[in-house]
Design a protein around this motif. Structure first.
Motif, PDB file in Angstrom:
ATOM      1  N   ARG A   1     106.558  45.932  74.175  1.00 20.43           N
ATOM      2  CA  ARG A   1     106.421  45.201  72.923  1.00 20.43           C
ATOM      3  C   ARG A   1     105.743  43.857  73.131  1.00 20.43           C
ATOM      4  O   ARG A   1     104.808  43.518  72.440  1.00 20.43           O
ATOM      5  N   ASN A   2     106.225  43.080  74.049  1.00 17.04           N
ATOM      6  CA  ASN A   2     105.613  41.793  74.319  1.00 17.04           C
ATOM      7  C   ASN A   2     104.828  41.893  75.617  1.00 17.04           C
ATOM      8  O   ASN A   2     105.354  42.315  76.626  1.00 17.04           O
ATOM      9  N   ARG A   3     103.600  41.499  75.608  1.00 17.24           N
ATOM     10  CA  ARG A   3     102.725  41.772  76.741  1.00 17.24           C
ATOM     11  C   ARG A   3     102.389  40.557  77.592  1.00 17.24           C
ATOM     12  O   ARG A   3     101.444  40.585  78.349  1.00 17.24           O
ATOM     13  N   LYS A   4     103.141  39.504  77.474  1.00 16.67           N
ATOM     14  CA  LYS A   4     102.910  38.353  78.351  1.00 16.67           C
ATOM     15  C   LYS A   4     103.434  38.665  79.750  1.00 16.67           C
ATOM     16  O   LYS A   4     104.411  39.379  79.917  1.00 16.67           O
ATOM     17  N   ILE A   5     102.760  38.111  80.748  1.00 19.17           N
ATOM     18  CA  ILE A   5     103.118  38.323  82.144  1.00 19.17           C
ATOM     19  C   ILE A   5     103.671  37.016  82.708  1.00 19.17           C
ATOM     20  O   ILE A   5     103.049  35.961  82.572  1.00 19.17           O
ATOM     21  N   LEU A   6     104.826  37.098  83.368  1.00 20.56           N
ATOM     22  CA  LEU A   6     105.434  35.940  84.019  1.00 20.56           C
ATOM     23  C   LEU A   6     105.200  36.036  85.517  1.00 20.56           C
ATOM     24  O   LEU A   6     105.468  37.075  86.127  1.00 20.56           O
ATOM     25  N   VAL A   7     104.713  34.942  86.104  1.00 22.47           N
ATOM     26  CA  VAL A   7     104.403  34.912  87.540  1.00 22.47           C
ATOM     27  C   VAL A   7     105.102  33.717  88.176  1.00 22.47           C
ATOM     28  O   VAL A   7     104.623  32.582  88.082  1.00 22.47           O
TER      29      VAL A   7
END
Length: 142
Positions: free
Chosen positions: A2-8
């Motif tokens: 659903r949410n496509r942000k990537i956390l690095v």
């Protein structure tokens, strides 16, 4: 997803540096927004040898260094053509990464693994291993 942000999450370690290199190499295949996260655990600071400084001064310098580190990482991504957000959070490293990753903003957590020569003891590293087993959001280990 659903949410496509990537956390690095990044910490300045060799595996963190390799994560940056790998992500930049994949930049043409990454179409989702990325957020770089650096966690400052003030409980891990050593005050020995700094008698002339107060705890507040040491913590202030640690916060400045944390912001400087994540800004340098952001600029490194920008120089390769990737615009990223940058966050500095304070707290226990594993708990904070898991809390941010599971906040609902992120659809994927990308984390580095230990260098090849150290994989015999723990294939992912202590922090990555704990995060992999605690976080609810999908994890990509690079």
């Amino acid at each position: 997803m659903r949410n496509r942000k990537i956390l690095v999450p990044l910490d300045g370690s060799p595996s963190s540096a390799q994560t940056v290199i790998n992500l930049i190499a994949l930049k043409d295949k990454i179409s989702f927004p990325m957020t770089l996260l650096h966690v400052l655990d003030l409980n891990m600071l050593s005050y020995r040898g700094f008698g002339e400084l107060t705890f507040a001064e040491i913590e202030k310098r640690a916060r400045e260094k944390a912001r400087q580190f994540i800004e340098e990482q952001k600029q490194f991504f920008a120089a390769s053509g990737l615009a990223v957000e940058a966050l500095v959070k304070e707290g226990h490293i594993c708990e904070t990464i898991c809390r941010v990753a599971d906040s609902g903003e992120y659809g994927l957590l990308v984390i580095g693994r230990m260098p090849v020569e150290e994989k015999k003891r723990n294939p992912f590293g202590m922090v990555a291993n704990e995060i992999i087993h605690r976080v609810k959001c999908p994890v990509l280990v690079v």
